[in-house]
Scaffold this motif. Sequence first.
Motif: not given
Length: 199
Positions: A175-177, A161-163, A165-169
């Motif tokens: 992601m799904t594993i 779901q992310i790339k 360098g992207q900031q998250t909280n």
Amino acid sequence: MEEYNRQQRMLNERLVHTKSIFQLRESDIRQQITAAELDLNQLEAQINTSEKRFKLVKQRAENYQKVKDAGHISTLEANSILEQELSLKSELQSFQRSKINQINRIEQLETQLSLLPEERQSEIFQIEASLSDLVQRIAQLQAQQAHIVKATKSGIISNLQIKEGQQTNNQTLLMTILPDSSKLQAHLLVPVRAAGFIT
């Protein structure tokens, strides 16, 4: 980050330079004390010599006065020896003043020398405190820049779901594993014209 690293290098250099400066100051003060003590020894020798000369001239002046009172020499000759006595007395007093000044100077230098370790420690403490604060800020910045997230189980990433360098909280799904024990199934929508190329 580069600016913090530059500041850290500068503080480390300042720390080394400060230690070196205080070593030079200590060495300089010790040399001044040694030189002042040598001067004091010379002054004491000069005072000793002056005291002996003054004693001799004073005795001679007393003898001249007796001879003058007896009428064997003139007042001019008696006054000449009296002038010598006064000159030697003035010289002796000058040496004694110089001795007192030299003793005071040695005491001042010894006080400076005794205070030097405290000054050195205080300045080094300030630099080390700044350095510690800077190291802490660098560590915080590094922690903000990268954080390793470990999965609770091994498997294959099936839905990223992310790339980079992207900031998250904490609420963001990263992601799904798919667990290793599961079979990966895919539903593909293929155009009819491309169906012949699937093997």
